[in-house]
Design an enzyme around this catalytic site. Structure first.
Site, PDB file in Angstrom:
ATOM      1  N   GLU A  57     -18.627 -54.967  -9.566  1.00  0.00           N
ATOM      2  CA  GLU A  57     -19.048 -55.972  -8.569  1.00  0.00           C
ATOM      3  C   GLU A  57     -18.099 -57.309  -9.785  1.00  0.00           C
ATOM      4  O   GLU A  57     -17.918 -56.802 -10.723  1.00  0.00           O
ATOM      5  CB  GLU A  57     -20.451 -56.014  -9.105  1.00  0.00           C
ATOM      6  N   LYS A 123     -22.396 -59.325  -0.330  1.00  0.00           N
ATOM      7  CA  LYS A 123     -23.628 -59.676  -0.529  1.00  0.00           C
ATOM      8  C   LYS A 123     -25.186 -59.285  -0.269  1.00  0.00           C
ATOM      9  O   LYS A 123     -24.780 -60.482   0.618  1.00  0.00           O
ATOM     10  CB  LYS A 123     -23.722 -59.349  -2.465  1.00  0.00           C
ATOM     11  N   CYS A 159     -24.292 -53.386  -5.847  1.00  0.00           N
ATOM     12  CA  CYS A 159     -25.639 -53.601  -6.904  1.00  0.00           C
ATOM     13  C   CYS A 159     -26.945 -53.480  -6.021  1.00  0.00           C
ATOM     14  O   CYS A 159     -26.897 -52.752  -5.853  1.00  0.00           O
ATOM     15  CB  CYS A 159     -25.363 -55.198  -7.702  1.00  0.00           C
TER      16      CYS A 159
END
Length: 556
Positions: A57, A123, A159
């Site tokens: 990430e 994300k 994540c």
């Protein structure tokens, strides 16, 4: 809505796909250096036979970049960097980067291949708790992204997305046959077991193999411990990365069977003490080295905190970069002098004795007219600590070494420390380590070698600041076992006075400890940063007003 990319020129199945999972560290803000590192690693992966290389990430800018994301030149720099990375030929590259467009800034993953960016994913679940502050910087992504490679449909997540059901379910519903998750997941005790359980559950629930790549190394007070995971669709762990180490994990997926190969030997199962110790070493090493200091200075007192700090410093940097200074006064025992000298010799560090008698006498003389008629008290004790602080900082200024503070979490919590004295320094190695855990770690480090690096007497003797005759820590504080039990409930678990008392603790002791914690906030705000290892560390995770009228007992 989903977006699906088809890599048409290589979409014919040929049986297997080899993934290169890059568990490594990228320096926050060093976009140019990170690009160079990714290019070299991608070409190495290609030479090893990988089809797809995966970076963590926000690898392009490092994690967490904080307000660097607000710099006006960010978009331009990212564009140049992504164009450079797209030149990598012969291998598909998946990496985390900050995507900037007219809609805002996004925490994103890019798919690069044959000179082009084939797609990108934003994300969706932005964490805004603990050490995370992503809603300050990023817009929320809303689309699922899938791409086809050699007959396999792969979905992307980042994540926090994998900790929620909706993103992975949406990918499954859109036809994903595998999920790749880019992560910058910080270390805390017990976190790897949680990750493995999560990945196993998500894989088995949705019948999807998962590649979970995590970063490693430290940034300021946060440590990333790696532990990347590759799981089969039934939840079985096929590959697991080492902890706290840079590592290339090669995982080959058989498209027809839908399974990964399995690693020949899993990583060592680390004890809790080993995890904490390695986290402290990595956090300290990366902070000092990237700060550009030539070495570090430790005020060695002959006590347990400075002894453990010295051992960690040597393990992190090497003995040649560590300088120990013993600064005795009239209350310093011969035992402390002997033990400090013995440890310095055992670790082969530079060791200097610098008595502070003249410095303290000078301060007392200067203050005598102002203190006339006032009885001696803790002020005179603090003069000793502050004289030591001045000496350490002078050595730092003169020789370019960082001063290392040696306070632990228990002392920082209740304010058992001296501002501009023993709190001086650029980094506090034990800032998030409770006193009882300091003893555990000292014992652990000694067990690693036949010849202990910390003299046993330092571990077994009653702790003392040695600022007055026969002083003991327990003259001013509850026993550390009792103190730490209360502190963990109040700080780490965020429980209040009534709940702690209900757990069987003396209400008077609880009120006293909680009051000390709240009153010491002003000291902690002025202290050095230190590596986070617990559920809730002081600093970015726990922010209380310095001046307030809150009642610790719950009275309104």
């Amino acid at each position: 809505m989903s977006i699906q990319e088809n890599f048409s020129e290589i979409s014919t199945p040929n049986g297997t796909i080899t993934f290169a999972i890059m568990q490594t560290n990228f320096w926050v803000g060093d976009i140019k250096g990170n690009v160079g590192k990714m290019k070299a690693l991608a070409l190495d992966a290609k030479a090893r036979g990988a089809d797809i290389v995966i970076f963590p990430e926000l690898a392009l800018i490092g994690y967490p970049p904080e307000d660097l994301l607000l710099r006006p030149t960010l978009a331009e720099r990212v564009k140049i960097a992504m164009n450079e990375l797209a030149k990598i030929d012969g291998i598909v590259t998946i990496l985390g980067y900050p995507h900037v467009d007219n809609h805002g800034t996004f925490n994103s993953a890019a798919i690069l291949q044959s000179g082009n960016q084939k797609g990108f994913y934003h994300k969706q679940c932005l964490p805004n708790y603990g050490v995370f502050d992503e809603k300050r910087y990023f817009k929320k992504g809303r689309n699922q992204v899938l791409f086809d490679y050699k007959g396999l449909t792969i979905g992307l997540l980042i994540c926090e997305d994998i900790w929620h059901e909706a993103p992975i379910k949406a990918l499954k519903d859109e036809g994903a046959e595998m999920v790749v998750v880019l992560n910058a997941s910080p270390f805390e005790v017990g976190k790897q077991a949680e990750r493995k359980a999560l990945i196993a559950r998500q894989s088995s629930t949705h019948k999807l193999p998962i590649i979970y790549v995590n970063t490693v190394g430290a940034q300021d007070d946060i440590v990333f411990d790696g532990g990347s995971i590759v799981s089969q669709a039934d939840g079985e762990i096929a590959h697991e990365g080492a902890r706290f180490l840079n590592q290339l994990i090669m995982a080959t997926f058989d498209v027809s069977s839908g399974r990964f190969d399995t690693q020949a030997k899993p990583p060592l199962d680390l004890s809790e003490e080993s995890q904490i110790y390695q986290a402290l070493v990595v956090g300290f090493r990366d902070y000092v080295n990237r700060s550009g200091f030539k070495g570090v200075i430790v005020g060695l007192s002959g006590g347990i905190d400075s002894a453990l700090t010295l051992a960690i410093a040597v393990d992190a940097l090497g003995a040649d970069k560590v300088y120990a200074v013993m600064m005795p006064y009239e209350y310093t025992s011969q035992m402390s002098l002997d033990d400090a000298a013995a440890q310095a010799a055992r670790l082969n560090v530079s060791y200097t004795i610098c008595p502070i008698h003249d410095a303290v006498a000078g301060l007392k003389s200067t203050l005598a007219p102002l203190f006339a008629g006032a009885a001696p008290d803790v002020t005179e004790e603090n003069l000793q600590a502050r004289a030591r602080g001045v000496i350490l900082m002078a050595l730092s200024n003169k020789f370019g070494h960082m001063v290392i503070s040696t306070g632990n979490k228990s002392e920082n919590a209740v304010g058992y420390s001296t501002l501009y004295g023993d709190m001086v320094g650029g980094f506090d190695v034990l800032k998030d380590v409770y006193k009882t855990d300091v003893y555990r770690l000292a014992d652990y480090r000694n067990r690693l070698e036949d010849n202990p690096v910390i003299p046993e007497r330092i571990i077994t003797r009653p702790p003392s600041a040695e600022l007055r005759p026969d002083q003991k820590d327990q003259d001013s504080l509850p026993d550390y076992a009792l103190l730490d039990a209360i502190l963990k409930m109040y700080i780490d678990e965020d429980l209040g006075y009534k709940a702690i008392c209900a757990a069987g603790f003396d209400p008077a002791v609880v009120e006293r400890v909680l009051t000390m914690v709240d009153r010491a906030e002003h000291k902690r705000r002025q202290g050095a940063i230190g590596t986070k290892i617990t559920k809730k560390s002081f600093g970015r995770e726990r922010r209380y007003p310095l001046v307030n009228g809150w009642s610790v007992t719950g009275e309104f």
